[in-house]
Design a protein around this motif. Structure first.
Motif, short mmCIF file in Angstrom:
data_model
loop_
_atom_site.label_atom_id
_atom_site.label_comp_id
_atom_site.label_asym_id
_atom_site.label_seq_id
_atom_site.Cartn_x
_atom_site.Cartn_y
_atom_site.Cartn_z
N VAL A 100 0.81 -1.23 0.00
CA VAL A 100 0.00 0.00 0.00
C VAL A 100 0.84 1.28 0.00
O VAL A 100 0.30 2.36 -0.26
CB VAL A 100 -0.96 0.02 1.22
CG1 VAL A 100 -1.99 -1.09 1.11
CG2 VAL A 100 -0.19 -0.10 2.53
N LEU A 101 2.13 1.16 0.28
CA LEU A 101 2.98 2.35 0.33
C LEU A 101 3.90 2.49 -0.89
O LEU A 101 4.32 3.60 -1.22
CB LEU A 101 3.83 2.35 1.61
CG LEU A 101 3.09 2.66 2.91
CD1 LEU A 101 4.04 2.57 4.10
CD2 LEU A 101 2.44 4.04 2.88
N ILE A 102 4.25 1.38 -1.50
CA ILE A 102 5.16 1.44 -2.66
C ILE A 102 4.32 1.47 -3.94
O ILE A 102 3.57 0.52 -4.20
CB ILE A 102 6.12 0.24 -2.69
CG1 ILE A 102 6.88 0.13 -1.38
CG2 ILE A 102 7.07 0.36 -3.87
CD1 ILE A 102 7.80 1.29 -1.10
N PRO A 103 4.42 2.51 -4.76
CA PRO A 103 3.67 2.54 -6.02
C PRO A 103 4.05 1.36 -6.91
O PRO A 103 5.23 1.03 -7.06
CB PRO A 103 4.10 3.87 -6.65
CG PRO A 103 4.57 4.71 -5.51
CD PRO A 103 5.19 3.75 -4.53
N THR A 104 3.04 0.73 -7.47
CA THR A 104 3.28 -0.45 -8.30
C THR A 104 4.24 -0.16 -9.45
O THR A 104 5.15 -0.95 -9.74
CB THR A 104 1.95 -0.99 -8.86
OG1 THR A 104 1.07 -1.28 -7.78
CG2 THR A 104 2.17 -2.25 -9.68
N ARG A 105 4.07 0.97 -10.12
CA ARG A 105 4.93 1.28 -11.26
C ARG A 105 6.38 1.46 -10.83
O ARG A 105 7.30 1.07 -11.55
CB ARG A 105 4.42 2.55 -11.97
CG ARG A 105 3.09 2.35 -12.69
CD ARG A 105 2.69 3.61 -13.42
NE ARG A 105 1.43 3.43 -14.12
CZ ARG A 105 0.83 4.38 -14.83
NH1 ARG A 105 1.41 5.58 -14.93
NH2 ARG A 105 -0.31 4.15 -15.45
N TRP A 106 6.57 2.06 -9.68
CA TRP A 106 7.94 2.26 -9.19
C TRP A 106 8.59 0.91 -8.91
O TRP A 106 9.75 0.68 -9.26
CB TRP A 106 7.93 3.12 -7.94
CG TRP A 106 7.58 4.55 -8.17
CD1 TRP A 106 6.81 5.06 -9.17
CD2 TRP A 106 7.99 5.67 -7.38
NE1 TRP A 106 6.68 6.42 -9.06
CE2 TRP A 106 7.40 6.82 -7.96
CE3 TRP A 106 8.75 5.81 -6.24
CZ2 TRP A 106 7.59 8.10 -7.42
CZ3 TRP A 106 8.95 7.08 -5.71
CH2 TRP A 106 8.37 8.20 -6.30
N LEU A 107 7.86 0.04 -8.24
CA LEU A 107 8.43 -1.27 -7.89
C LEU A 107 8.69 -2.10 -9.14
O LEU A 107 9.70 -2.79 -9.24
CB LEU A 107 7.48 -2.00 -6.94
CG LEU A 107 8.03 -3.25 -6.26
CD1 LEU A 107 7.50 -3.36 -4.84
CD2 LEU A 107 7.64 -4.50 -7.04
N VAL A 110 12.00 -1.59 -10.98
CA VAL A 110 13.20 -2.15 -10.36
C VAL A 110 13.13 -3.67 -10.28
O VAL A 110 14.10 -4.37 -10.58
CB VAL A 110 13.40 -1.56 -8.94
CG1 VAL A 110 14.65 -2.14 -8.30
CG2 VAL A 110 13.50 -0.04 -9.01
N LEU A 111 11.98 -4.21 -9.89
CA LEU A 111 11.86 -5.64 -9.61
C LEU A 111 10.87 -6.35 -10.51
O LEU A 111 10.67 -7.56 -10.35
CB LEU A 111 11.43 -5.86 -8.15
CG LEU A 111 12.33 -5.28 -7.06
CD1 LEU A 111 11.72 -5.53 -5.69
CD2 LEU A 111 13.72 -5.87 -7.14
N GLY A 112 10.25 -5.65 -11.44
CA GLY A 112 9.16 -6.26 -12.21
C GLY A 112 9.56 -6.91 -13.50
O GLY A 112 8.74 -7.62 -14.10
N LYS A 113 10.77 -6.72 -13.97
CA LYS A 113 11.17 -7.27 -15.26
C LYS A 113 11.73 -8.69 -15.10
O LYS A 113 12.37 -9.00 -14.10
CB LYS A 113 12.19 -6.37 -15.92
CG LYS A 113 11.67 -4.97 -16.22
CD LYS A 113 12.73 -4.10 -16.86
CE LYS A 113 12.20 -2.70 -17.14
NZ LYS A 113 13.24 -1.83 -17.75
N SER A 114 11.49 -9.50 -16.12
CA SER A 114 11.98 -10.89 -16.08
C SER A 114 13.39 -10.99 -16.63
O SER A 114 13.66 -11.71 -17.59
CB SER A 114 11.02 -11.79 -16.86
OG SER A 114 9.75 -11.82 -16.26
N ASN A 115 14.30 -10.24 -16.03
CA ASN A 115 15.70 -10.28 -16.46
C ASN A 115 16.60 -10.45 -15.25
O ASN A 115 16.14 -10.44 -14.10
CB ASN A 115 16.07 -9.02 -17.24
CG ASN A 115 15.77 -7.75 -16.46
OD1 ASN A 115 15.70 -7.75 -15.24
ND2 ASN A 115 15.58 -6.64 -17.17
#
Length: 357
Positions: A100-107, A110-115
């Motif tokens: 609820v505190l970390i914006p999804t796009r921001w996260l 950094v951590l959302g790509k499959s690389n």
């Protein structure tokens, strides 16, 4: 003119997002300072002065015989939860707050790509946490619900116990530098290697996050809505408590009773013992750094270096309770990959330890 108008409309959202991230980081740092960083500073001094960080939570190895009892279950659960309850509470709180505190796009940036870069970032983010596998599991669940990639969330989850800087310091004082080298080598291999393979496996899938059960899906939908912050946080907290705590309590009791069978000392000292200890260490649950006095006690009892070195990797990496905690947030094939890789890493570490140490 139109561009300036768009910027002015976006500015309050950006400022709000920055404030929310700052609040999360402040809460995380404050909690870690109280639960981890400050106590571990004094524990490091104790390890340097005494060559010990306490007694083995498993007790005397020679007592690992007979049949499981309720007293064994309750006795171990009391010792375990007395050691981890503060970190467990902090892990659940941070696991809910990250949603609820970390914006999804921001996260996701950094951590959302499959690389591999996201895996490295996940492992690096684990270093200041220094949590055991069960205390880091709720945060890994929170990261997955915010669309962190499988590999990044895995690297964060198992990197917390395997790459724990404090544990490495304790190990250097209590065991030897060779144990530290093995822990760093196999810890890094498992943390970043499994994360990389998991991301490669999941790269071709359409969705980053597996389908969630109805309650978790409803909470995730609420977190992305315009509901008040308190309502969104309480929903995410309740979802974690509901899906994490019951299995956690029950399985810790079960493993406490079964420890007399999981860690026998009469099997031998060869390959069979390495295999047995690698499997037992992967299933069993311990507090942070508890593998150090456990290994110390087994060595003092005459257990060969090979089996005890297998525990160097398997005991902290994962456990049956932590696997159950995250099973709704990770694909089963990824968890099976993790389970098999940890056992294989423990066996290989045991073989290397038997030859080198």
């Amino acid at each position: 003119m139109q561009e300036n108008s768009w910027d002015s409309r976006q500015e309050p959202r950006v400022v709000r997002a920055v404030i929310m991230v700052a609040v999360f980081l402040l809460l995380a740092a404050s909690g870690l300072m109280y639960v981890k960083w400050w106590p571990y500073f004094y524990k490091a001094l104790t390890a340097a002065n005494t060559g010990s960080i306490g007694k083995s939570i498993l007790g005397d190895p020679s007592a690992h015989m007979g049949a499981p009892t309720w007293d064994d279950a309750v006795g171990y659960a009391k010792l375990y939860f007395k050691s981890v309850w503060k970190a467990a509470v902090l892990g659940i709180l941070l696991g809910s707050l990250v949603q609820v505190l970390i914006p999804t796009r921001w996260l996701q940036r950094v951590l959302g790509k499959s690389n591999f870069a996201s895996v490295v970032c996940g492992g690096a983010a684990a270093l200041p946490g220094m949590m055991c596998t069960c205390c880091a599991a709720p945060i890994a669940v929170g990261l997955r619900r915010r669309n962190a990639s499988v590999g990044a969330a895995l690297a964060f989850w198992i990197g917390n116990p395997l790459l724990n800087p404090a544990t490495l310091v304790f190990m250097a004082f209590v065991l030897s530098w060779k144990f530290v080298v093995l822990r760093i080598a196999f810890g890094a291999l498992l943390t970043f290697g499994i994360g990389f393979i998991a991301n490669r496996i999941m790269r071709d899938r359409d969705a980053v996050v597996p389908e969630l059960p109805p309650a978790a899906a409803a909470a995730a939908q609420l977190e992305s809505s315009s509901a008040p912050f308190l309502e969104r946080w309480l929903r995410s907290l309740w979802s974690l408590l509901l899906h994490v705590v019951p299995a956690y309590l029950i399985v810790v009791l079960m493993l406490g009773a079964l420890k007399v069978w999981l860690f026998p000392i009469s099997v031998g000292s060869g390959v069979v013992m390495i295999l047995l200890f690698a499997l037992a260490g992967t299933l069993f649950v311990i507090p942070t750094a508890a593998e150090i006095p456990i290994i110390q006690s087994f060595l003092a009892a005459g257990i060969a270096v090979g089996p005890t070195t297998a525990l160097l990797v398997t005991l902290p990496a994962i456990s049956l309770p932590s696997l159950l905690m995250v099973m709704r947030s990770f694909p089963r094939k990824i968890l099976l990959l993790l389970f098999g890789a940890v056992i294989a890493g423990g066996i290989l570490c045991g073989v290397v330890g038997a030859v080198w140490i």
